[in-house]
Design a protein around this motif. Sequence first.
Motif, short mmCIF file in Angstrom:
data_model
loop_
_atom_site.label_atom_id
_atom_site.label_comp_id
_atom_site.label_asym_id
_atom_site.label_seq_id
_atom_site.Cartn_x
_atom_site.Cartn_y
_atom_site.Cartn_z
N SER A 324 6.21 -7.21 -5.59
CA SER A 324 7.55 -6.73 -5.31
C SER A 324 7.77 -5.33 -5.89
O SER A 324 8.32 -4.44 -5.23
CB SER A 324 8.58 -7.70 -5.88
N ARG A 325 7.31 -5.12 -7.11
CA ARG A 325 7.46 -3.82 -7.75
C ARG A 325 6.65 -2.75 -7.00
O ARG A 325 7.11 -1.62 -6.84
CB ARG A 325 6.99 -3.88 -9.21
N TRP A 326 5.45 -3.12 -6.57
CA TRP A 326 4.61 -2.14 -5.87
C TRP A 326 5.24 -1.72 -4.55
O TRP A 326 5.20 -0.54 -4.18
CB TRP A 326 3.22 -2.74 -5.62
N LYS A 327 5.85 -2.66 -3.83
CA LYS A 327 6.52 -2.31 -2.58
C LYS A 327 7.65 -1.32 -2.81
O LYS A 327 7.85 -0.37 -2.04
CB LYS A 327 7.05 -3.58 -1.89
N GLU A 328 8.41 -1.54 -3.88
CA GLU A 328 9.48 -0.61 -4.20
C GLU A 328 8.93 0.77 -4.56
O GLU A 328 9.47 1.80 -4.13
CB GLU A 328 10.29 -1.16 -5.38
N GLU A 329 7.83 0.79 -5.31
CA GLU A 329 7.22 2.07 -5.68
C GLU A 329 6.67 2.80 -4.47
O GLU A 329 6.78 4.03 -4.37
CB GLU A 329 6.11 1.82 -6.71
N GLU A 330 6.07 2.04 -3.54
CA GLU A 330 5.53 2.65 -2.32
C GLU A 330 6.64 3.25 -1.47
O GLU A 330 6.50 4.33 -0.90
CB GLU A 330 4.76 1.60 -1.50
N ALA A 331 7.76 2.54 -1.37
CA ALA A 331 8.89 3.04 -0.60
C ALA A 331 9.41 4.34 -1.19
O ALA A 331 9.74 5.29 -0.47
CB ALA A 331 10.00 1.99 -0.54
#
Length: 401
Positions: A324-331
């Motif tokens: 979940s954190r990685w998806k936010e960082e990618e966005a």
Amino acid sequence: MANLNPEVLVWARETAGLSLEQAAKKLQFKDSSASTAAEKLEKYEAGQKEPSKTLINKMVSVYRRPLITFYLNKIPGRDEAVEDFRTLPEKEKTDIDGVVEALIRDIRARQDIVKSLLIEEEECPDVNLVGTVNLNNSIDEVTHRISEFIGFDINQYRRVRSTKAAFKYLRTLCEKKGIFVILIGNLGSHHTDIPVSMFRGFVIADEVAPLIAINNHDATSAQSFTLLHELAHLALGDTGISGSWSDIAKEKFCNDVASRILLSDEDIDHINFDDVSLRQFCDDISREADRYNVSRPLIAYRLFKSGIIPDRETWELVNEEFASRWKEEEATRKKGYQEQDGGPHPYIIKRYNLGSLVGLMERMNKSGAITESKAGKVLGVRALKVHKLFDVNKSRAIGAA
């Protein structure tokens, strides 16, 4: 012209990862008042119409199959030389595995050209890592063998300022030993993007032109682990594909080798799970991951193996939090690129993803050993675009430390 087996046409399309609608569009079928483009293609696949030579040549290009494939009497079997080390949900197998198979064929075709070229030009490297260990060797023996072979220095790996620079350091060591390392995660279009669960890495265990492919959609922090994981397969002499998780013993062995190279027990023995919330625990892991230039799931894996994370259910919750954190960082990262006029130039990205293959093709093309057309096949660009890839401003390369 010999009659074609319609089943082969269906098989060629499906193993290219294309629906009827997608294939019809790529083959330039047009809708009409009588039928849609997909319906027109379906008639050929049902044996109601015989494709012209022009259409077959288009299928050769779109489906990434040699011409002779379309004249086979029956569907060819799967390439048994490629081992599948993944454990996959059934839905993912049916939905995406055709794209994965097409990608593996494409990578193997590129590697075959490179191998033939190196043999013809008598430039065969001495990659004396392939097939030198087996599962009877201890984890420590294999980690030492790989680290010694590529000249890996854990302190130098940790001194660089980012996970991207750390991966570049590791990748350069491999390339200097004659191992090609490419980043690739689709068939040339984002419509064919492959999730990491289906394809994290692929290795061709060849002593002349060993090649490792890593899914470029994975987190940068995870790519070093994947590269070392595939090096372990290379040392075992395996040609095969890996995903995010597997219950296969050999895959777990390679996971343990990669994790041991990057992290010792002493590196993580101070991380505790007792008396802290899940979020706080994940924050603690994140700090250690940044410190060592490794991924957060890698540390979580080691903590699970050591018993600090008490059970599989908790480990999965930790990994879900990190995903979940990685998806936010990618966005956030992609938004930053958009605000900077789209980020790095596409050819700079492509050059970075192809690694040392670009330099080899450039040198061989200048010497006359390979044509632009064949170099383009290796590099995944049209012949007319090959020199654009050669000439792109190297000083702006995104892999710079």
